[in-house]
Design a protein around this motif. Structure first.
Motif, PDB file in Angstrom:
ATOM      1  N   GLU A   2      43.122  38.268  25.901  1.00 44.50           N
ATOM      2  CA  GLU A   2      41.943  37.781  26.577  1.00 44.50           C
ATOM      3  C   GLU A   2      42.322  37.289  27.952  1.00 44.50           C
ATOM      4  N   GLY A   3      41.370  37.340  28.897  1.00 44.51           N
ATOM      5  CA  GLY A   3      41.630  36.888  30.245  1.00 44.51           C
ATOM      6  C   GLY A   3      40.568  37.400  31.177  1.00 44.51           C
ATOM      7  N   SER A   4      40.847  37.421  32.496  1.00 46.32           N
ATOM      8  CA  SER A   4      39.890  37.897  33.479  1.00 46.32           C
ATOM      9  C   SER A   4      40.016  39.391  33.646  1.00 46.32           C
ATOM     10  N   ASP A   5      39.224  39.952  34.557  1.00 45.45           N
ATOM     11  CA  ASP A   5      39.238  41.404  34.777  1.00 45.45           C
ATOM     12  C   ASP A   5      40.250  41.823  35.817  1.00 45.45           C
ATOM     13  N   SER A   6      40.960  40.896  36.405  1.00 49.26           N
ATOM     14  CA  SER A   6      41.893  41.260  37.455  1.00 49.26           C
ATOM     15  C   SER A   6      43.157  41.870  36.884  1.00 49.26           C
ATOM     16  N   GLY A   7      43.900  42.612  37.722  1.00 46.67           N
ATOM     17  CA  GLY A   7      45.138  43.241  37.266  1.00 46.67           C
ATOM     18  C   GLY A   7      46.363  42.568  37.819  1.00 46.67           C
ATOM     19  N   SER A   8      46.233  41.359  38.346  1.00 49.73           N
ATOM     20  CA  SER A   8      47.355  40.669  38.975  1.00 49.73           C
ATOM     21  C   SER A   8      47.935  39.628  38.035  1.00 49.73           C
ATOM     22  N   PRO A   9      49.197  39.193  38.301  1.00 46.91           N
ATOM     23  CA  PRO A   9      49.802  38.178  37.453  1.00 46.91           C
ATOM     24  C   PRO A   9      48.962  36.907  37.416  1.00 46.91           C
ATOM     25  N   ALA A  10      48.880  36.287  36.239  1.00 50.63           N
ATOM     26  CA  ALA A  10      48.086  35.078  36.074  1.00 50.63           C
ATOM     27  C   ALA A  10      48.960  33.939  35.610  1.00 50.63           C
ATOM     28  N   ASP A  11      48.561  32.733  35.986  1.00 53.51           N
ATOM     29  CA  ASP A  11      49.275  31.549  35.527  1.00 53.51           C
ATOM     30  C   ASP A  11      48.908  31.288  34.075  1.00 53.51           C
ATOM     31  N   PRO A  12      49.892  31.169  33.179  1.00 52.50           N
ATOM     32  CA  PRO A  12      49.573  30.972  31.771  1.00 52.50           C
ATOM     33  C   PRO A  12      48.854  29.665  31.493  1.00 52.50           C
ATOM     34  N   SER A  13      48.906  28.702  32.441  1.00 55.20           N
ATOM     35  CA  SER A  13      48.202  27.443  32.239  1.00 55.20           C
ATOM     36  C   SER A  13      46.701  27.633  32.240  1.00 55.20           C
ATOM     37  N   GLU A  14      46.223  28.756  32.811  1.00 49.62           N
ATOM     38  CA  GLU A  14      44.805  29.040  32.842  1.00 49.62           C
ATOM     39  C   GLU A  14      44.318  29.645  31.534  1.00 49.62           C
ATOM     40  N   ARG A  18      48.485  31.557  24.110  1.00 42.87           N
ATOM     41  CA  ARG A  18      49.176  32.813  24.384  1.00 42.87           C
ATOM     42  C   ARG A  18      48.708  33.834  23.367  1.00 42.87           C
ATOM     43  N   ASP A  19      47.689  34.599  23.730  1.00 41.89           N
ATOM     44  CA  ASP A  19      47.047  35.524  22.810  1.00 41.89           C
ATOM     45  C   ASP A  19      47.006  36.883  23.474  1.00 41.89           C
ATOM     46  N   SER A  20      47.929  37.757  23.110  1.00 40.25           N
ATOM     47  CA  SER A  20      47.987  39.077  23.712  1.00 40.25           C
ATOM     48  C   SER A  20      47.068  40.056  23.015  1.00 40.25           C
ATOM     49  N   VAL A  21      46.784  39.823  21.739  1.00 36.23           N
ATOM     50  CA  VAL A  21      46.009  40.788  20.970  1.00 36.23           C
ATOM     51  C   VAL A  21      44.945  40.051  20.178  1.00 36.23           C
ATOM     52  N   ALA A  28      35.118  47.532  26.638  1.00 38.27           N
ATOM     53  CA  ALA A  28      36.382  47.230  27.299  1.00 38.27           C
ATOM     54  C   ALA A  28      36.793  45.794  27.003  1.00 38.27           C
ATOM     55  N   ARG A  29      38.099  45.594  26.847  1.00 37.04           N
ATOM     56  CA  ARG A  29      38.637  44.274  26.547  1.00 37.04           C
ATOM     57  C   ARG A  29      39.629  43.859  27.628  1.00 37.04           C
ATOM     58  N   CYS A  30      39.724  42.557  27.841  1.00 35.36           N
ATOM     59  CA  CYS A  30      40.717  42.018  28.768  1.00 35.36           C
ATOM     60  C   CYS A  30      42.003  41.732  27.997  1.00 35.36           C
ATOM     61  N   VAL A  31      43.101  42.156  28.566  1.00 32.68           N
ATOM     62  CA  VAL A  31      44.395  42.100  27.890  1.00 32.68           C
ATOM     63  C   VAL A  31      45.389  41.334  28.757  1.00 32.68           C
ATOM     64  N   LEU A  32      46.212  40.520  28.114  1.00 26.77           N
ATOM     65  CA  LEU A  32      47.304  39.832  28.806  1.00 26.77           C
ATOM     66  C   LEU A  32      48.626  40.438  28.370  1.00 26.77           C
ATOM     67  N   ILE A  33      49.394  40.922  29.340  1.00 33.89           N
ATOM     68  CA  ILE A  33      50.758  41.393  29.102  1.00 33.89           C
ATOM     69  C   ILE A  33      51.688  40.423  29.812  1.00 33.89           C
ATOM     70  N   TYR A  34      52.530  39.743  29.041  1.00 37.48           N
ATOM     71  CA  TYR A  34      53.365  38.684  29.602  1.00 37.48           C
ATOM     72  C   TYR A  34      54.653  39.242  30.198  1.00 37.48           C
ATOM     73  N   LEU A  35      55.096  38.592  31.264  1.00 37.85           N
ATOM     74  CA  LEU A  35      56.405  38.847  31.841  1.00 37.85           C
ATOM     75  C   LEU A  35      57.382  37.799  31.310  1.00 37.85           C
ATOM     76  N   GLN A  42      46.957  40.661  33.830  1.00 31.26           N
ATOM     77  CA  GLN A  42      45.668  40.802  33.161  1.00 31.26           C
ATOM     78  C   GLN A  42      45.121  42.204  33.417  1.00 31.26           C
ATOM     79  N   LEU A  43      44.760  42.873  32.353  1.00 28.41           N
ATOM     80  CA  LEU A  43      44.276  44.242  32.432  1.00 28.41           C
ATOM     81  C   LEU A  43      42.960  44.375  31.688  1.00 28.41           C
ATOM     82  N   THR A  44      42.140  45.305  32.120  1.00 30.54           N
ATOM     83  CA  THR A  44      40.937  45.676  31.386  1.00 30.54           C
ATOM     84  C   THR A  44      41.201  47.012  30.712  1.00 30.54           C
ATOM     85  N   VAL A  45      41.106  47.027  29.385  1.00 28.84           N
ATOM     86  CA  VAL A  45      41.536  48.180  28.604  1.00 28.84           C
ATOM     87  C   VAL A  45      40.384  48.734  27.784  1.00 28.84           C
ATOM     88  N   GLU A  46      40.158  50.023  27.896  1.00 25.40           N
ATOM     89  CA  GLU A  46      39.221  50.716  27.024  1.00 25.40           C
ATOM     90  C   GLU A  46      39.939  51.116  25.736  1.00 25.40           C
TER      91      GLU A  46
END
Length: 460
Positions: A2-14, A18-21, A28-35, A42-46
């Protein structure tokens, strides 16, 4: 996820957790892929439930503006405090997450309560199967920085044991990359106040390292002073812009890490037998990390933060045994050459772990890849071979304790020692050169000759 629709790195405090799935639907769903540094892409995934690692990895690289050449450098992992798994390109992360509890029951010794509350996240990090020789050729700063962040994390967390002088050299390079040139007291004050961002805990005067790591690191001593001295004296590359300087320092950091033979390993947890303390006493068991890479297998003492055993694939045979009814745990057996009272013997090391099946499969796959063979990998293997070990008994000196954390400490292992006498396999008798196991690297690189043995091996 879950997250926003942007594709840029996000601060985990926001992010609330920590829920990737999360649950997947048709929209379409918003996805968080952690570094590795705990920021997230943050990605938007069909079609979240059916997207593969291959497609999701491509989306991450595009979001991070990484070149297509980095496709082999990084991949997706499924990670939690209880288990880490590198996913294959055809895997569908959402479906693997749905099976996470089953995987924990199968590959960990965790309690039911821990398993019930554990939740994995998807992480973008280094591919175990990417050769270190190719890593040295990387020039793109974005790729180098991601590799640097991961290597630094492993150094600071003690997953990569490192000698104090090397920790200080690496810490100085981190200071230069993150704080700039050491030109005044401001940088020095920052280093002193954030020592844990540049040195492992036992060099900062804190943490719960073992006695040997304390003695090596001078706990509570002058680790910070030596780091500042190394930072001030760090040489600059003349005629280079600041951007080029940073890239050179990133490359230097990774190059130093390449001297650690377990750099780039997949890490597994296990236990080994401690040597007996007396004639009538058993030594109990010791927790270890088992690192497996394209070059070999490394057994690391998780408390003392040093290597107990490091073997290239041409130096070992291996086998995975399942527990019998009422018997012990899964066991990964490692067989290698050694000495007992000056007599050449074959040694067997038992690694107790429910992850033994994963370890055996990874060893087999690395052997099949043939990474230690050929011109490309030959140079790397030669430089990464643990100090003090040769290719055969005739080239190896007597075993002795060495001070570096990367050196073998075979005298600290409890092994089964055996030799060949006629047609029988016996323990610690004069000279044999046969292997008890049939699972070995190809004959072109192995130093053992397989034999057929029908008698069961005595254990104990």
């Amino acid at each position: 996820m879950e997250g926003s629709d942007s594709g840029s790195p996000a601060d985990p405090s926001e992010v609330s957790q920590r829920d990737s799935v999360s649950s997947a639907g048709a929209r379409a769903r918003c996805v968080l892929i952690y570094l590795v540094n705990d920021t997230a892409v943050q990605l938007t995934v069909e079609s979240l439930s059916s997207i593969t690692v291959l497609d999701l990895g491509r989306m991450v690289r595009e979001a991070l503006q990484l070149p297509e050449t980095s496709a082999d450098v990084f991949t997706l992992w499924l990670v939690s405090p209880l288990l880490e798994l590198q996913l294959k390109s055809r895997h569908q992360p959402y479906k693997v997450c749905r099976q996470w509890q089953d995987l924990l029951y199968r590959f960990t010794e965790c309690r039911e309560e821990e398993i019930t509350h554990d939740e994995p996240f998807v992480q973008f990090r280094r591919n175990v199967f990417f050769p270190k020789a190719k890593e040295l050729l990387i020039e793109e700063e974005g790729v180098l920085r991601l590799l640097y962040e991961e290597a630094k994390c492993n150094i600071l967390e003690g997953r990569y044991p490192c000698d104090p002088q090397d920790c200080e050299s690496l810490g100085a390079l981190s200071c230069r990359v993150e704080l700039g040139r050491c030109e005044g007291e401001e940088q020095c004050a920052t280093v002193s106040s954030k020592l844990g961002s540049f040195l492992p805990p036992h060099l900062c005067g804190r943490g719960a390292g073992g006695l040997l790591s304390v003695l090596r690191g001078g706990r509570g001593g002058r680790g910070g002073e030596r780091l500042l001295q190394a930072y001030r004296s760090l040489p600059e590359h003349s005629g280079c812009s600041e951007e080029e300087q940073i890239k050179r320092h990133l490359q230097s950091y990774l190059s130093l890490c390449h001297h650690l033979p377990y750099y780039g390993c997949a890490m597994f947890s296990g236990q080994i037998d401690k040597p007996a303390q007396g004639l009538l006493q058993r030594g109990g068991r010791k927790s270890v990390s088992v690192g497996i890479s394209l070059e070999g297998v490394y057994i690391i003492d998780t408390k003392e933060k040093h290597v107990l055993l490091g073997l290239g694939f041409s130096e070992l045979s291996w086998e995975h045994s399942y527990p019998e009814e009422g018997g012990d745990a899964h066991i990964l057996w490692l067989e290698f050459d050694g000495e007992e009272a000056g007599t050449p013997v074959n040694k067997l090391l038992k690694i107790y772990s429910k992850q033994a099946e994963l370890m055996s499969g990874l060893i087999e796959f690395c052997v099949e890849l043939g990474a230690p063979q050929g011109d490309e990998a030959g140079d790397v293997t030669a430089t990464q071979e643990p100090p003090g070990r040769g290719r055969g008994l005739e080239k190896r000196g007597k075993l002795r304790r060495q001070t570096s954390v990367v050196c073998n400490r075979i005298e600290n292992l409890s092994t089964i020692n055996y030799v060949e006498e006629g047609e029988k396999i016996k323990r610690v008798k004069p000279k044999r050169a046969a292997s008890f196991f049939s699972r070995q690297p190809p004959s072109g690189s192995a130093s053992y000759t397989s034999v057929q043995v029908t008698d069961s091996l005595e254990q104990g």
